[in-house]
Write a protein that holds these residues in place. Structure first.
Motif: not given
Length: 105
Positions: A32-33, A91-100
């Motif tokens: 998912d990330l 961190s970027t992957a987590v941020s993108n995941y939550f934004k999505k």
């Protein structure tokens, strides 16, 4: 990536997810990330398994993955992605995941 590599990656991510289920905080799966879209945007790899295969990182457990997280892995990430370190990539992957996920609500 061949079928064996994909099977190894699937087994590894399943182990990560099992460990996450027993954690007080819910972890998000690598699948998912580090989506194909994320990987193609920020790396030269189609998926996280290819990144590990290219780097000759043989990971079969969460403990092996944690042991991998060192200066050499950061250097590999720096050389093969648009990130300066594993921490920045994660961190970027987590941020993108939550934004999505927020956008889809």
């Amino acid at each position: 990536m061949n079928d064996k590599d994909q099977a190894d990656l699937d087994r590894f991510t399943n182990n990560l997810e099992k460990n996450a289920d027993s954690s007080p905080m819910k972890m998000v799966s690598f699948t998912d990330l580090f989506t194909p879209l994320f990987m193609s945007k920020y790396t030269q790899f189609a998926n996280f398994g290819e990144l590990l295969t290219f780097g000759k990182f043989n990971i079969n457990s969460f403990q092996e993955f944690l042991a991998l997280l060192n200066e050499d892995f950061d250097e590999f990430i720096k050389k093969t992605t648009k990130f300066k370190s594993w921490e920045e990539m994660q961190s970027t992957a987590v941020s993108n995941y939550f934004k999505k996920n927020e956008a889809s609500k």
